[in-house]
Design an enzyme around this catalytic site. Structure first.
Site, PDB file in Angstrom:
ATOM      1  N   THR A  98       0.872  -1.168   0.000  1.00  0.00           N
ATOM      2  CA  THR A  98       0.000   0.000   0.000  1.00  0.00           C
ATOM      3  C   THR A  98       0.909   1.218   0.000  1.00  0.00           C
ATOM      4  OG1 THR A  98      -1.738  -1.164   1.204  1.00  0.00           O
ATOM      5  CG2 THR A  98      -1.834   1.239   1.213  1.00  0.00           C
ATOM      6  N   LYS A 173      -6.672   1.620  -3.602  1.00  0.00           N
ATOM      7  CA  LYS A 173      -6.367   0.967  -2.331  1.00  0.00           C
ATOM      8  C   LYS A 173      -6.534   1.935  -1.163  1.00  0.00           C
ATOM      9  CE  LYS A 173      -4.646  -1.908   0.722  1.00  0.00           C
ATOM     10  NZ  LYS A 173      -5.464  -2.954   1.344  1.00  0.00           N
ATOM     11  N   LYS A 242      -0.549   4.835   8.778  1.00  0.00           N
ATOM     12  CA  LYS A 242       0.284   5.155   7.612  1.00  0.00           C
ATOM     13  C   LYS A 242      -0.578   5.349   6.371  1.00  0.00           C
ATOM     14  CE  LYS A 242       1.738   1.906   5.246  1.00  0.00           C
ATOM     15  NZ  LYS A 242       1.300   1.164   4.025  1.00  0.00           N
TER      16      LYS A 242
END
Length: 299
Positions: A98, A173, A242
């Site tokens: 990701t 994503k 994150k």
């Protein structure tokens, strides 16, 4: 037809199951060790080979899959000193991490003149799905690159969606994780409110489960809430934060107001700031409850 030689970097919770499917389904596989040798030894037992460096892995591969934490790690593995690009050969790199879409676009443009194709193929679902070969994959890349990568992705994916050009997979994503992490924050706050009012998680679940607000993510989340199953969703809160930071940067660059994203990020930032970043996402429910002086464990 001879199968492409596959390299794999990042044999963590997701990567190990993915790599095992690659080699078990007939692709020549080369792996490289990082800190933990256990997944490497397991894959060697299934017929994989081991490279001593990233350069050696690149030279032994036609396509290299990455499943690392995020963009800094991807950039180091690909373009850092002794990275994959140092091998000086044509290569396709498939980034299943990701990552920040802006980093993906910049890296792809830098690699193209060197004969290296970079496409993004981030994942959805859990390590259990990686092991079972039923992951969801979102792929950003030119149609011919997508078709070249597809047979490898099919070894560990139950559903593959071509989202468009390079970078679009990582963008999708981020949106996917925004929705799922938003659910996690929402469930956690609702459970804390309910507990304050004397409504136990069992009662909450009796209303939601089987109703219109039920969904697969809810079921996974509540495997922790009700059954205390720590393996229900092995995705760390720090990794969720994150991803939410990437989302905030993306929204800022796009000039889009993202108030819900900020609220969800704050829930995860608060969990991280209180020393809970290594805990898994469903455990956010207990963190939010505890910060509000209530407990979910009894009910």
């Amino acid at each position: 037809m001879e199968k492409s030689r596959i390299g794999f970097v990042g044999l963590g919770l997701m990567g190990h199951g993915m790599a095992k499917n690659v080699v078990e389904k007939g692709f020549p596989l080369t792996v490289v060790a990082h800190r933990n040798r256990a997944p490497v030894e397991d894959l060697l037992g299934h017929g994989a080979s081991e490279a001593r460096s990233l350069v050696e892995l690149a030279r032994a591969s036609d396509i290299v899959l990455l499943c690392v934490t995020g963009s800094p790690e991807v950039e180091a593995v690909v373009a850092g000193s002794g990275g994959l690009a140092s091998a000086g050969k044509p290569l396709m790199i498939v980034d299943c991490s990701t990552s920040d879409p802006s980093s993906t676009l910049r890296l792809a443009a830098e690699l193209e003149p060197r004969g290296i194709k970079l496409i993004d193929a981030p994942l959805s679902r859990t390590p259990r799905d990686a092991e079972a070969g039923t992951l969801d994959v979102m792929v950003g890349g030119e149609p011919e690159d997508f078709e070249r990568a597809r047979p490898v992705l099919e070894t560990f994916a139950g559903r593959i969606v071509h989202t468009g050009p390079v970078g679009s997979g990582h963008t999708m994503k981020l949106l996917n994780n925004f929705v799922s992490l938003g659910y996690a924050a929402l469930y956690s706050e609702a459970l804390a409110l309910g507990a304050k009012a004397g409504l136990t998680p069992t009662i909450f679940d009796a209303v939601i489960r089987g109703g219109r607000m039920d969904n697969p993510f809810y079921r996974t989340f509540f495997q922790w809430v009700l059954d205390r199953n720590p393996d229900a969703h092995r995705f760390a809160i720090r990794n969720g934060l994150k991803d939410l930071n990437y989302l905030a940067a993306f929204a800022s660059a796009a000039g889009i107001a993202n108030p819900m994203g900020a609220a969800v990020r704050n829930s995860f930032a608060m969990a991280g700031a209180t020393g809970n970043g290594e805990k898994f996402v469903p455990m956010l429910s207990d963190i939010i409850a505890e910060l509000n002086g209530v407990s979910l464990a009894a009910g």
